[in-house]
Design a protein around this motif. Structure first.
Motif: not given
Length: 91
Positions: A26-30
């Protein structure tokens, strides 16, 4: 695979932007354009997915040894794997 700070591969790799293991991440704040490099080999791929945990619509599939500028705003996860079993639907 590596995610760089912005659209320029000379910008340096983001803190936490290196992924080694197969499977979803999972990615965040991209947001916005980033250079994404698949520096794996032997047919390994990276898929950019709109959902978390390697789900949703597949936006891009990056083959081993290639890198591209990608808009990560709609991307919530990446998946690393081999073969033809992409977890997201193909782009």
């Amino acid at each position: 695979m590596c995610i760089y700070n912005n659209a320029d591969p000379n910008s340096g790799i983001q803190s936490g932007g290196v992924y080694w293991a197969y499977g979803p991440h999972n990615l965040s704040n991209q947001f916005g354009n980033h250079f994404v490099m698949n520096n794996q080999y032997d047919g390994a791929w990276v898929e950019l997915c709109t959902g978390y945990n390697g789900t949703g619509k597949g936006e891009s599939i990056i083959s081993a040894g290639y890198g591209f500028v990608e808009d990560l705003s709609p991307i919530n996860s990446i998946a690393l794997g081999t073969g033809n079993n992409y977890p997201c639907s193909p782009p």
